[in-house]
Design an enzyme around this catalytic site. Sequence first.
Site, PDB file in Angstrom:
ATOM      1  N   HIS A  93       0.834  -1.205   0.000  1.00  0.00           N
ATOM      2  CA  HIS A  93       0.000   0.000   0.000  1.00  0.00           C
ATOM      3  C   HIS A  93       0.864   1.248   0.000  1.00  0.00           C
ATOM      4  O   HIS A  93       1.958   1.279   0.568  1.00  0.00           O
ATOM      5  CB  HIS A  93      -0.994  -0.001   1.161  1.00  0.00           C
ATOM      6  CG  HIS A  93      -0.396  -0.001   2.537  1.00  0.00           C
ATOM      7  ND1 HIS A  93       0.029   1.154   3.171  1.00  0.00           N
ATOM      8  CD2 HIS A  93      -0.174  -1.011   3.419  1.00  0.00           C
ATOM      9  CE1 HIS A  93       0.483   0.851   4.374  1.00  0.00           C
ATOM     10  NE2 HIS A  93       0.386  -0.456   4.560  1.00  0.00           N
ATOM     11  N   ASP A 134       0.132   4.474   1.128  1.00  0.00           N
ATOM     12  CA  ASP A 134       0.073   5.466   2.194  1.00  0.00           C
ATOM     13  C   ASP A 134       0.876   5.051   3.414  1.00  0.00           C
ATOM     14  O   ASP A 134       1.257   3.895   3.567  1.00  0.00           O
ATOM     15  CB  ASP A 134      -1.378   5.743   2.596  1.00  0.00           C
ATOM     16  CG  ASP A 134      -2.095   4.504   3.118  1.00  0.00           C
ATOM     17  OD1 ASP A 134      -1.854   3.406   2.585  1.00  0.00           O
ATOM     18  OD2 ASP A 134      -2.903   4.626   4.064  1.00  0.00           O
ATOM     19  N   ASP A 147       6.463   0.923   6.596  1.00  0.00           N
ATOM     20  CA  ASP A 147       5.125   0.348   6.479  1.00  0.00           C
ATOM     21  C   ASP A 147       4.298   1.287   5.616  1.00  0.00           C
ATOM     22  O   ASP A 147       3.830   2.313   6.076  1.00  0.00           O
ATOM     23  CB  ASP A 147       4.523   0.199   7.882  1.00  0.00           C
ATOM     24  CG  ASP A 147       3.076  -0.238   7.881  1.00  0.00           C
ATOM     25  OD1 ASP A 147       2.595  -0.718   6.836  1.00  0.00           O
ATOM     26  OD2 ASP A 147       2.411  -0.077   8.917  1.00  0.00           O
ATOM     27  N   GLU A 157      -4.690   2.482   2.718  1.00  0.00           N
ATOM     28  CA  GLU A 157      -4.878   1.269   3.513  1.00  0.00           C
ATOM     29  C   GLU A 157      -5.028   1.582   4.990  1.00  0.00           C
ATOM     30  O   GLU A 157      -5.853   0.983   5.684  1.00  0.00           O
ATOM     31  CB  GLU A 157      -3.684   0.334   3.295  1.00  0.00           C
ATOM     32  CG  GLU A 157      -3.821  -1.031   3.961  1.00  0.00           C
ATOM     33  CD  GLU A 157      -3.125  -1.115   5.320  1.00  0.00           C
ATOM     34  OE1 GLU A 157      -3.190  -2.182   5.951  1.00  0.00           O
ATOM     35  OE2 GLU A 157      -2.525  -0.092   5.748  1.00  0.00           O
ATOM     36  N   GLU A 158      -4.253   2.524   5.483  1.00  0.00           N
ATOM     37  CA  GLU A 158      -4.127   2.704   6.920  1.00  0.00           C
ATOM     38  C   GLU A 158      -5.388   3.251   7.587  1.00  0.00           C
ATOM     39  O   GLU A 158      -5.603   3.012   8.777  1.00  0.00           O
ATOM     40  CB  GLU A 158      -2.944   3.628   7.234  1.00  0.00           C
ATOM     41  CG  GLU A 158      -1.584   3.092   6.810  1.00  0.00           C
ATOM     42  CD  GLU A 158      -1.082   1.949   7.673  1.00  0.00           C
ATOM     43  OE1 GLU A 158      -1.843   1.482   8.537  1.00  0.00           O
ATOM     44  OE2 GLU A 158       0.064   1.524   7.479  1.00  0.00           O
ATOM     45  N   ASP A 182       3.536  -6.754   3.173  1.00  0.00           N
ATOM     46  CA  ASP A 182       3.199  -5.823   4.245  1.00  0.00           C
ATOM     47  C   ASP A 182       3.288  -6.439   5.636  1.00  0.00           C
ATOM     48  O   ASP A 182       2.682  -5.942   6.571  1.00  0.00           O
ATOM     49  CB  ASP A 182       1.786  -5.273   3.999  1.00  0.00           C
ATOM     50  CG  ASP A 182       1.446  -4.087   4.887  1.00  0.00           C
ATOM     51  OD1 ASP A 182       2.376  -3.426   5.378  1.00  0.00           O
ATOM     52  OD2 ASP A 182       0.247  -3.823   5.088  1.00  0.00           O
ATOM     53  N   HIS A 227       3.793   2.738  12.990  1.00  0.00           N
ATOM     54  CA  HIS A 227       2.732   3.670  13.423  1.00  0.00           C
ATOM     55  C   HIS A 227       3.176   4.558  14.589  1.00  0.00           C
ATOM     56  O   HIS A 227       2.337   5.165  15.238  1.00  0.00           O
ATOM     57  CB  HIS A 227       1.434   2.931  13.802  1.00  0.00           C
ATOM     58  CG  HIS A 227       0.809   2.170  12.687  1.00  0.00           C
ATOM     59  ND1 HIS A 227      -0.468   1.642  12.755  1.00  0.00           N
ATOM     60  CD2 HIS A 227       1.265   1.840  11.458  1.00  0.00           C
ATOM     61  CE1 HIS A 227      -0.753   1.016  11.630  1.00  0.00           C
ATOM     62  NE2 HIS A 227       0.293   1.126  10.828  1.00  0.00           N
TER      63      HIS A 227
END
Length: 487
Positions: A77, A79, A116, A146-147, A170, A459
Amino acid sequence: MSKCICTLEPKAIWENFYKLTQVPRPSNHEEKAREFVMNWAKENGIHAEMDEANNILLSKPATPGMENRKGVILQGHLDMVPQKNEDKQHDFTKDPIEAYIDGEWVTADGTTLGADNGIGVATGMAILLSKDIPHGPVEVLITATEETGMDGANGIRHNWLKGDILLNLDSETEGELYVGCAGGIDGEIAFDYTPEAVPAGHKAFQLSLKGLKGGHSGMDINLGRGNANKLYFRFLKAVSKELDLRLSSVSGGNMRNAIPREAFGIMTVPAANADKFLTKVKEYEGIFKAELSAKEPNLTFFAEETALPQNVMPVKVQYNLINAIKACPNGAMRMIDSMPDTVETSNNLAIVKGGEGKIEIYMLMRSSVETAKTSLAQVVASVFELAEASKINFTGEYPGWKPNPDSAIRKEMEEVYMKLYGKKPAIMAIHAGLECGILGSAYPHWDMISFGPTISSPHSPDEKVNIESVSKFWEFLKATLAAIPTK
């Protein structure tokens, strides 16, 4: 911090990842990154398309002699999660990520790194550019947003991709193959109210909770880290009645899939209770530090006198809000019986924010068991119904990915890994929202696996990717592509 990450090996990945760090791509602001990828494809003669959900599909024919192999989709992904330390000046919609080499790791200066899933995207780009890697027909699918909701996966165009095997890039621990993941659902709660005037004779304080580690709300939810919102409202529950505290505004957390690291708020107390309020803050800082000393060594909790706000929350609404946040389930609820080290069901009380007539609360519930996910949502609804919340909505539900015991690609990759490294990879399910479950519902014939290099603390501003693991991941992927069976 002077050495560019683009000098690392394998350069095929790191050069592309460096380019991605220079292009803003926080969730819901991926326009510049999409433009970059499409221009990059055009410059390199790579066929590129985009669907209605802003997913990008890049394709490359088989190398000579590999035309009869099954088609492979490499998927990641575009983003990234935008998290930064409070003292870091950074605009994720404009500024590049300041990535640097820190010993055996690559990390970023005060922000999330975006490994990520930038490493996954960069790896797909590297395969597309390669001249000496044997492979069958390859498609690289780069999904959007995605996030914050898996928007790209949910909106993927049907009958668009031609491949038979999906390799999701991922996952975040080298040496592990993921064959299943949790599903999720978002909770959106609101308290609407009519603000009241600040009572006469009150003093105002800004109360701040800072220094928590935060982290990924799936991968890190069982590590015992503090949740800023839960700690903050624990204090408010303990002192609000005794001190006649009135809450004006609050801001805790900013991403539904990140464990909240900080919380701030403006509140008032009668001037006669001001010293006692400050004493209680100091007392609770000691309590929090004592309880979380091993997990949260940098925790700070403090209050500073500030100007009186325009208004405060009605006592009843404040009472209901504090009780609801205190009672709301948070953290790991249950582990998987057959995989006792893996979380089955969890909730992340991610965001509490507002004032001036409205408080909004956001959370992300996850479970690998659909009925357990539904039950958890019912528990959350019950708490906030009792608290007379103005709005209780559950949105963005996505399915988990059920392991396939007959997966041919899993068996093939186990053998490849054994040949390369003399041991079998671990077969895992992950308590995070991989896109495989959603994509597999659109393309049910796909045989799917997820793997990747080792990424620590995604994150959060502590995010870092292990350099050696990227090399092993790359060698494993190349060997896997060479071993893909015939159609």
